[in-house]
Design an enzyme around this catalytic site. Structure first.
Site, PDB file in Angstrom:
ATOM      1  N   TRP A  21       0.859  -1.183   0.000  1.00 58.43           N
ATOM      2  CA  TRP A  21       0.000   0.000   0.000  1.00 58.43           C
ATOM      3  C   TRP A  21       0.900   1.239   0.000  1.00 58.43           C
ATOM      4  O   TRP A  21       1.817   1.328   0.824  1.00 58.43           O
ATOM      5  CB  TRP A  21      -0.860  -0.062   1.265  1.00 58.43           C
ATOM      6  CG  TRP A  21      -1.810   1.059   1.461  1.00 58.43           C
ATOM      7  CD1 TRP A  21      -2.619   1.637   0.528  1.00 58.43           C
ATOM      8  CD2 TRP A  21      -2.069   1.740   2.699  1.00 58.43           C
ATOM      9  NE1 TRP A  21      -3.377   2.626   1.112  1.00 58.43           N
ATOM     10  CE2 TRP A  21      -3.055   2.715   2.435  1.00 58.43           C
ATOM     11  CE3 TRP A  21      -1.579   1.617   4.000  1.00 58.43           C
ATOM     12  CZ2 TRP A  21      -3.549   3.554   3.426  1.00 58.43           C
ATOM     13  CZ3 TRP A  21      -2.073   2.455   4.984  1.00 58.43           C
ATOM     14  CH2 TRP A  21      -3.051   3.404   4.696  1.00 58.43           C
ATOM     15  N   ASP A  37      -1.460  -5.966   8.998  1.00 56.82           N
ATOM     16  CA  ASP A  37      -2.380  -4.900   8.575  1.00 56.82           C
ATOM     17  C   ASP A  37      -3.591  -5.571   7.924  1.00 56.82           C
ATOM     18  O   ASP A  37      -3.480  -6.216   6.881  1.00 56.82           O
ATOM     19  CB  ASP A  37      -1.669  -3.977   7.575  1.00 56.82           C
ATOM     20  CG  ASP A  37      -2.548  -2.802   7.159  1.00 56.82           C
ATOM     21  OD1 ASP A  37      -3.714  -2.719   7.608  1.00 56.82           O
ATOM     22  OD2 ASP A  37      -2.061  -1.953   6.386  1.00 56.82           O
ATOM     23  N   ALA A  92      -6.999  -4.802   6.368  1.00 55.91           N
ATOM     24  CA  ALA A  92      -7.872  -3.730   5.869  1.00 55.91           C
ATOM     25  C   ALA A  92      -9.051  -4.262   5.057  1.00 55.91           C
ATOM     26  O   ALA A  92      -9.920  -3.483   4.670  1.00 55.91           O
ATOM     27  CB  ALA A  92      -7.058  -2.745   5.030  1.00 55.91           C
ATOM     28  N   LYS A  96     -13.651  -0.770   4.564  1.00 56.55           N
ATOM     29  CA  LYS A  96     -14.154  -1.536   3.420  1.00 56.55           C
ATOM     30  C   LYS A  96     -15.260  -2.505   3.831  1.00 56.55           C
ATOM     31  O   LYS A  96     -16.306  -2.563   3.198  1.00 56.55           O
ATOM     32  CB  LYS A  96     -13.020  -2.334   2.741  1.00 56.55           C
ATOM     33  CG  LYS A  96     -11.713  -1.570   2.607  1.00 56.55           C
ATOM     34  CD  LYS A  96     -11.779  -0.479   1.574  1.00 56.55           C
ATOM     35  CE  LYS A  96     -10.758   0.597   1.851  1.00 56.55           C
ATOM     36  NZ  LYS A  96      -9.637   0.726   1.021  1.00 56.55           N
TER      37      LYS A  96
HETATM   38  C1  LIG Z   1      -3.339  -2.158   3.234  1.00 57.56           C
HETATM   39  C2  LIG Z   1      -4.136  -1.037   3.794  1.00 57.56           C
HETATM   40  N1  LIG Z   1      -3.978  -0.698   5.073  1.00 57.56           N
HETATM   41  C3  LIG Z   1      -4.674   0.296   5.626  1.00 57.56           C
HETATM   42  C4  LIG Z   1      -5.594   1.014   4.904  1.00 57.56           C
HETATM   43  C5  LIG Z   1      -6.292   2.141   5.628  1.00 57.56           C
HETATM   44  O1  LIG Z   1      -7.617   2.332   5.403  1.00 57.56           O
HETATM   45  P1  LIG Z   1      -8.474   3.462   6.129  1.00 57.56           P
HETATM   46  O2  LIG Z   1      -7.567   4.435   6.785  1.00 57.56           O
HETATM   47  O3  LIG Z   1      -9.268   4.101   5.047  1.00 57.56           O
HETATM   48  O4  LIG Z   1      -9.321   2.744   7.129  1.00 57.56           O
HETATM   49  C6  LIG Z   1      -5.802   0.709   3.554  1.00 57.56           C
HETATM   50  C7  LIG Z   1      -6.741   1.477   2.735  1.00 57.56           C
HETATM   51  O5  LIG Z   1      -6.706   1.530   1.541  1.00 57.56           O
HETATM   52  C8  LIG Z   1      -5.049  -0.353   2.981  1.00 57.56           C
HETATM   53  O6  LIG Z   1      -5.199  -0.712   1.720  1.00 57.56           O
END
Ligand SMILES: Cc1ncc(COP(=O)(O)O)c(C=O)c1O
Length: 394
Positions: free
Chosen positions: A127, A208, A210, A243
């Site tokens: 990411w 992580d 997500a 998500k």
């Molecule tokens: C791998 C990963 N980690 C963390 C996030 C963080 O998402 P958010 O801050 O929108 O909850 C994302 C969002 O795209 C992600 O793809």
């Protein structure tokens, strides 16, 4: 004071979102930003969320401050969702955060507290915000091999060789499921091998999560995390509800640490203190929506049904694009797209080819060929595939 302040380069994803919004072509296709879209191209508020919000509106009688860790029911429900009882609660410390992004940041700050400048191993493709978040906490990102681009699968040998170098006092960042951006996930056997490596070296895993529920299902997607938690003394976790609950803008996340019982209270107080330093109290509304849904069998069933539907749609999009690419290119080179997991895949395109797709065809994707499979209408798979085949031919 700020005369010399340079204008920072716009984050690539945010820049792409703005360029797409400004494009006046009516047949443009957005495969860039990572949001789910339904058959009408909308990112709807989930039915269970609407119902939970109505209930909260009716019953909530105060918006006074809560604890620095956030709503206790949210923390408990999320612990169960993520860990499924793999470790006793006496080993788990957690705090709410504004989204998964802040959860990653808070965990990085936690690492920096005990090991300033520590090495965090990150998959070579990851990411795009992982690097900046790690750097912002003064930590050092070091890549490990991950994607075998030719096969569209895990470079298992490369990954295990690189991770064998990780040492105690270092951290290994792993995507719990639905790897962003490759869509390539670890099998149960791969997770067990990683766990064995970390057990030997003493390096600390940082998972992580997500996209829980977007890969194979809620429990299957957390299988790797649960294996690590059950087997190792310490596991760091950052999770997002953006998500799987569609709560993107409400900012719902959780930072969690699984530690030996004796360190649990110190860890909980440290995480709360880190919250205090950056935003004090985490946002409450979205977390309360999540705990209301997870704590009520009827709402939970409504949510699960919709989540299952979203997962099925993403899988259908994957098959549609893989078939269309096979037809348009006359080869199975990108067939792995169908078997990959979650929202993202990487198409084997150069930056110049990605630019040509955007300029000539109004098809938007990230500069490295990352496409959001959850953003595509399957009826446009043929258009995407023909354009991709065209730029590949040159
Ligand atoms: C791998 C990963 N980690 C963390 C996030 C963080 O998402 P958010 O801050 O929108 O909850 C994302 C969002 O795209 C992600 O793809």
């Amino acid at each position: 004071m700020f005369e010399t302040l340079p204008t920072p380069k716009l984050d690539g994803i945010i820049g792409l979102m703005q360029a797409f919004a400004a494009d006046t072509r009516t047949d443009k296709i957005d495969l860039g930003v990572g949001v789910y879209r339904d058959a009408e191209g909308r990112t709807p508020v989930m039915r269970a969320v609407k119902q939970a919000e109505a209930r909260i509106l009716d019953t909530q009688d105060s918006k006074s401050y809560l604890s620095l860790a956030g709503d206790a029911a949210f923390l408990t429900e999320m612990e169960t969702l993520l860990l499924g009882g793999a470790v006793p609660s006496a080993r788990v410390a957690a705090v709410g955060t504004p989204g998964g992004t802040s959860a990653v940041r808070q965990i990085c700050e936690l690492i920096a507290k005990v090991r300033p400048g520590a090495t965090v191993w990150v998959s070579a493709q990851t990411w795009p915000n992982h690097g900046p978040l790690i750097a912002a906490a003064g930590l050092t990102a070091r890549p490990y091999r991950y994607l075998d681009a030719e096969a569209g699968a895990l470079d298992r040998a490369g990954m295990m060789t690189d991770l064998a170098q990780a040492q105690a006092g270092e951290v290994v960042l792993l995507h719990g499921c639905c790897h962003n951006p490759t869509g390539v996930d670890l099998s149960a056997q791969d997770w067990a091998e990683v766990a064995a490596l970390l057990e030997r070296s003493g390096a600390t895993p940082f998972v992580d999560m997500a996209y829980q529920g977007f890969g194979e299902g809620l429990d299957a997607d957390a299988g790797g995390l649960r294996h690590l938690a059950a087997r190792l003394p310490e596991v760091l976790i950052a999770a997002s509800c953006s998500k799987n609950f569609g709560l993107y803008r409400d900012r719902v996340g959780i930072a969690m640490a699984v530690v030996p019982d004796a360190q649990r209270d110190a860890m909980a107080a440290t995480l709360a203190g880190l919250n205090r330093q950056s935003f004090a109290f985490p946002p409450d509304h979205g977390g309360r929506v999540v705990s209301t849904i997870l704590g009520d069998p009827m709402l939970r069933a409504v949510w699960l049904e919709e989540l299952d539907g979203m997962r099925a749609r993403v899988q259908e999009n994957r098959r549609a694009l893989a078939n269309a690419l096979r037809e348009a290119t006359g080869s199975d080179r990108m067939g792995a797209v169908a078997a990959q997991q979650g929202m993202f895949s990487i198409l084997p395109l150069t930056e110049a080819q990605v630019t040509k797709l955007r300029e000539d065809h109004g098809i938007y994707m990230l500069w490295d060929g990352r496409v959001n499979m959850a953003g595509m209408d399957p009826s446009r798979a043929g258009d995407v595939a023909r354009a991709v085949a065209g730029v590949l031919r040159g």
